[in-house]
Design a protein around this motif. Structure first.
Motif, mmCIF file in Angstrom:
data_model
loop_
_atom_site.group_PDB
_atom_site.id
_atom_site.type_symbol
_atom_site.label_atom_id
_atom_site.label_comp_id
_atom_site.label_asym_id
_atom_site.label_seq_id
_atom_site.Cartn_x
_atom_site.Cartn_y
_atom_site.Cartn_z
ATOM 1 N N THR A 182 -22.250 -0.935 -49.296
ATOM 2 C CA THR A 182 -22.674 0.172 -48.447
ATOM 3 C C THR A 182 -21.704 1.340 -48.590
ATOM 4 O OG1 THR A 182 -23.667 -1.340 -46.866
ATOM 5 C CG2 THR A 182 -23.126 0.859 -46.051
ATOM 6 N N VAL A 183 -22.255 2.543 -48.672
ATOM 7 C CA VAL A 183 -21.460 3.767 -48.756
ATOM 8 C C VAL A 183 -21.281 4.311 -47.343
ATOM 9 C CG1 VAL A 183 -21.390 6.113 -49.677
ATOM 10 C CG2 VAL A 183 -22.330 4.262 -51.068
ATOM 11 N N GLU A 184 -20.058 4.709 -47.024
ATOM 12 C CA GLU A 184 -19.741 5.197 -45.680
ATOM 13 C C GLU A 184 -20.416 6.544 -45.403
ATOM 14 O OE1 GLU A 184 -15.821 6.383 -42.982
ATOM 15 O OE2 GLU A 184 -15.562 5.884 -45.098
ATOM 16 N N LEU A 185 -21.078 6.637 -44.252
ATOM 17 C CA LEU A 185 -21.665 7.892 -43.776
ATOM 18 C C LEU A 185 -20.592 8.622 -42.972
ATOM 19 C CD1 LEU A 185 -24.167 9.722 -43.364
ATOM 20 C CD2 LEU A 185 -24.711 8.336 -41.357
ATOM 21 N N VAL A 186 -20.270 9.848 -43.360
ATOM 22 C CA VAL A 186 -19.184 10.602 -42.725
ATOM 23 C C VAL A 186 -19.689 11.954 -42.215
ATOM 24 C CG1 VAL A 186 -17.391 9.501 -44.127
ATOM 25 C CG2 VAL A 186 -18.453 11.612 -44.925
ATOM 26 N N GLU A 187 -18.911 12.562 -41.334
ATOM 27 C CA GLU A 187 -19.230 13.901 -40.835
ATOM 28 C C GLU A 187 -18.500 14.981 -41.602
ATOM 29 O OE1 GLU A 187 -18.790 14.315 -36.645
ATOM 30 O OE2 GLU A 187 -20.240 12.734 -36.224
ATOM 31 N N GLU A 188 -17.472 14.600 -42.347
ATOM 32 C CA GLU A 188 -16.773 15.548 -43.206
ATOM 33 C C GLU A 188 -16.068 14.794 -44.314
ATOM 34 O OE1 GLU A 188 -14.021 17.706 -40.674
ATOM 35 O OE2 GLU A 188 -12.376 16.489 -41.396
ATOM 36 N N PHE A 189 -15.823 15.484 -45.422
ATOM 37 C CA PHE A 189 -15.072 14.911 -46.528
ATOM 38 C C PHE A 189 -14.430 16.027 -47.313
ATOM 39 C CE2 PHE A 189 -19.144 15.791 -48.427
ATOM 40 C CZ PHE A 189 -18.873 16.141 -49.735
ATOM 41 N N ARG A 190 -13.491 15.654 -48.167
ATOM 42 C CA ARG A 190 -12.805 16.626 -49.024
ATOM 43 C C ARG A 190 -13.405 16.594 -50.413
ATOM 44 N NH1 ARG A 190 -7.915 18.887 -47.509
ATOM 45 N NH2 ARG A 190 -7.153 18.088 -45.543
ATOM 46 N N TYR A 191 -13.665 17.761 -50.944
ATOM 47 C CA TYR A 191 -14.085 17.885 -52.336
ATOM 48 C C TYR A 191 -13.242 18.983 -52.957
ATOM 49 C CZ TYR A 191 -16.744 18.659 -56.564
ATOM 50 O OH TYR A 191 -17.098 18.800 -57.873
ATOM 51 N N LEU A 192 -12.448 18.620 -53.937
ATOM 52 C CA LEU A 192 -11.537 19.554 -54.609
ATOM 53 C C LEU A 192 -10.647 20.286 -53.613
ATOM 54 C CD1 LEU A 192 -13.931 21.032 -57.323
ATOM 55 C CD2 LEU A 192 -12.364 19.091 -57.514
ATOM 56 N N GLY A 193 -10.225 19.582 -52.588
ATOM 57 C CA GLY A 193 -9.315 20.153 -51.610
ATOM 58 C C GLY A 193 -9.971 20.876 -50.465
ATOM 59 N N ALA A 194 -11.261 21.188 -50.572
ATOM 60 C CA ALA A 194 -11.968 21.862 -49.482
ATOM 61 C C ALA A 194 -12.568 20.809 -48.558
ATOM 62 C CB ALA A 194 -13.077 22.759 -50.026
ATOM 63 N N ILE A 195 -12.525 21.060 -47.270
ATOM 64 C CA ILE A 195 -13.105 20.149 -46.294
ATOM 65 C C ILE A 195 -14.534 20.599 -46.029
ATOM 66 C CG2 ILE A 195 -12.958 19.244 -43.951
ATOM 67 C CD1 ILE A 195 -9.916 19.919 -44.088
ATOM 68 N N LEU A 196 -15.477 19.740 -46.370
ATOM 69 C CA LEU A 196 -16.888 20.022 -46.126
ATOM 70 C C LEU A 196 -17.307 19.234 -44.897
ATOM 71 C CD1 LEU A 196 -18.159 19.594 -49.784
ATOM 72 C CD2 LEU A 196 -17.446 21.691 -48.646
#
Length: 166
Positions: free
Chosen positions: A89-103
């Motif tokens: 199972t892949v974790e469902l999140v409200e935010e994550f980092r992509y290339l240093g930016a917080i989405l």
């Protein structure tokens, strides 16, 4: 070159972003995202690589006018049928980092901007703490050092967020 007179259709969107070993898949629904994830995992396996389910995250982006309570209900429903990589199972999140930016779920750049400011302040603090102003030489040399170690954080988030750089 894009045709300036072209009309965008509802299904015109960027389905993925990849940089080195970091990637983002973008889909309008969970089923499409699962199909894209399966395809990516299969394609990686063909060349002897794998998609790390532990480092993989997925997120539901809420419409700007969706109340928090409705968003939580939507996420609860998504957890009933989670995204998977193989049998994990892949974790469902409200935010994550992509290339240093917080989405995050609202595409709010405030968290990324704060993180960039904090990194720049930390680098400036390190430079000042090690006696940088006394040892750096000319004003030109000091500015070049600051540009490479402090200001670069602002250029980076500007590029990721689509704003101009320093």
């Amino acid at each position: 070159m894009a045709d300036p007179g072209a009309v965008l259709r509802e299904d015109d969107y960027l389905p993925c972003l990849f940089f080195a070993d970091d990637g983002v898949l973008i889909a309008l629904d969970r089923e499409t995202l699962q199909a894209m994830t399966d395809f990516l995992a299969e394609s990686l396996a063909e060349v002897g690589l794998f998609l790390n389910a532990g480092k993989t995250k997925w997120m539901v982006v809420a419409p700007a006018d969706m109340p928090r309570e409705a968003y939580e209900t939507l996420c609860a429903a998504q957890r009933e049928r989670p995204l998977v990589v193989g049998d994990k199972t892949v974790e469902l999140v409200e935010e994550f980092r992509y290339l240093g930016a917080i989405l995050n779920l609202r595409w709010n750049w405030a968290a990324s901007w704060k993180a960039v400011q904090d990194r720049a302040k930390a680098m400036l603090g390190k430079a000042l703490g090690c006696g940088f102003p006394r040892r750096a030489g000319s004003m030109h040399a000091q500015l070049a050092f600051l540009k490479g170690t402090v200001f670069t954080h602002f250029d980076y988030i500007s590029a990721v967020a689509g704003a101009g750089g320093c």
